[in-house]
Enzyme design. Sequence first.
Site, PDB file in Angstrom:
ATOM      1  CE  LYS A 184      -3.837   1.817   2.782  1.00 58.81           C
ATOM      2  NZ  LYS A 184      -4.740   1.515   4.205  1.00 58.81           N
ATOM      3  CB  SER A 220      -8.086   3.395   3.116  1.00 61.45           C
ATOM      4  OG  SER A 220      -7.273   2.787   4.023  1.00 61.45           O
ATOM      5  CB  SER A 228      -8.111   0.299   5.805  1.00 62.52           C
ATOM      6  OG  SER A 228      -8.906   1.736   5.527  1.00 62.52           O
TER       7      SER A 228
HETATM    8  N1  GLN Z   1     -13.158   3.798   6.340  1.00 66.70           N
HETATM    9  C1  GLN Z   1     -12.212   4.225   7.596  1.00 66.70           C
HETATM   10  C2  GLN Z   1     -12.196   5.690   7.737  1.00 66.70           C
HETATM   11  O1  GLN Z   1     -12.388   6.218   6.477  1.00 66.70           O
HETATM   12  C3  GLN Z   1     -11.366   3.268   8.049  1.00 66.70           C
HETATM   13  C4  GLN Z   1     -10.075   3.663   7.251  1.00 66.70           C
HETATM   14  C5  GLN Z   1      -8.765   2.791   7.446  1.00 66.70           C
HETATM   15  O2  GLN Z   1      -9.229   1.772   8.354  1.00 66.70           O
HETATM   16  N2  GLN Z   1      -7.791   3.344   7.324  1.00 66.70           N
HETATM   17  O3  GLN Z   1     -11.527   6.307   8.365  1.00 66.70           O
END
Ligand code: GLN
Length: 487
Positions: free
Chosen positions: A81, A156, A180
């Site tokens: 990532k 994400s 994410s």
């Molecule tokens: N979707 C969640 C957020 O927007 C989690 C994102 C993540 O785990 N980095 O914060």
Amino acid sequence: MAAELFYASVAELSRRLAEGGVSSVELTRAVIERTGTVDPTVRAFNSGDEADALRQAEASDQRRAAGKTMGVLDGIPIGLKDVIAVKDQPLTASSRMLAGFVSPYDATVTNRLKSAGAVLWGRLNLDEFAMGSSTENSAMHPTCNPWDTGCVPGGSSGGSAAAVAAGEVIAALGSDTGGSIRQPAAFCGVVGLKPTYGLVSRFGLVAFASSLDQIGPMTRTVEDAALLLQVIAGHDERDSTSFRAEIPDYRAALQTKQGPWKIGIPREYFGDGLDPEVAAAVDKAVAFYRGQGCEIREVSLPHTRYCLDAYYVIATAEASSNLARYDGIRYGHRAKEATDVVDLYCQSRAEGFGDEVKRRIILGTYVLSSGYYDAYYLRAQKVRTLIRQDFLKAYEEVDVLLTPTTPTPAFKFGAKADPLALYLCDIYTIGVNLAGLPAVSLPCGFSGAGLPIGLQLIGRPFQEANLLAVAHAFEQAHDWHRRRPQL
Ligand code: GLN
């Protein structure tokens, strides 16, 4: 032959490499070629240095020829990532703020993968600074779900999940602050493991919310997740939250840890908003475990309904503090026309950050500001303790908890334009981060429209070995993880 190479598992490829049936260069060429074919459609990659990957593969083959192989990952192409630092490679966090930035050092996980001989291939797309659940917030481009390119891959770590599902990498690392790793794994039909807070070092991970962030594997099988975790887990003095835990042999545990387990079904995770097809697939998983002699018990996590609220106070507060470092001075985007230093800060940040990141910084700054700190941040921390206690209480009765990973399968681009609708995608995953627990998502079925469905198993702190064994038992008895998207 080569056509299936890019879809083989880490475990299988490491066997084939050892037997001499394939070389790392051949394998790396296969994934590079595959990426060339499918990435114009999937768009999982922010960048990928082909020459560098092939150099790493050659070095691996030479080591092998000299009898100096470094372990099961040696020669296997793995994607990261684009929030995980690799020395001399771009690191963008899918933000204009870091466009053009080249990392001067390796993250600890990168270092460990390199020391295990992995071929690092691909900087994978994400929602800007890991804020989102669809990769629609990426400043680069959205990534498409390989199962239906009209749908999001989740986020994400959407690029990581899509790249694994599409055969562009053999495995990947993602990061998980509120879901994410697990949510995109569920949407793309792959395995995603969020380790216990403190098990994997975050040194060299672009920070989002430091009390929640964890790095973890995204793979095609549970065994592969165990193999990657083995390499990245362990104490690191450069991350002060890194725990001195005994690291067991995770792959061996898949065989040695046998059920029947006591499995808890948290009532609060099966309520309104759960898609019937997801519910049906998860019910079948419950029936499978029951059939294996596991004791299934309904449990309650009564503070679940406060998870989203607590998360969006704590995560935004920490994000506003972490992102204060992007000021246009030391690195990152710098506005050209600024008149003085304050103007430089303001303009650089206004130009560099996207809307969702700005929304979080503004909210986070508000909940931390004097007069509001007690009412919001401090209160959210107290609620967080209650949430953790719910889980620990449940673990007095059961070994693992079983839930859907997400309320629905992948949705269409643009379907969740309202930020709150998007936040609700994480309703089953964020409690785990607030409580610091390990959890894995694995494929447990498909919707009528052909989209993958994810099963989430949540374990006790630092009990990844047991958690993976429970997941492995399900995977062994099903074929969901062997299905491939038509691309
Ligand atoms: N979707 C969640 C957020 O927007 C989690 C994102 C993540 O785990 N980095 O914060």
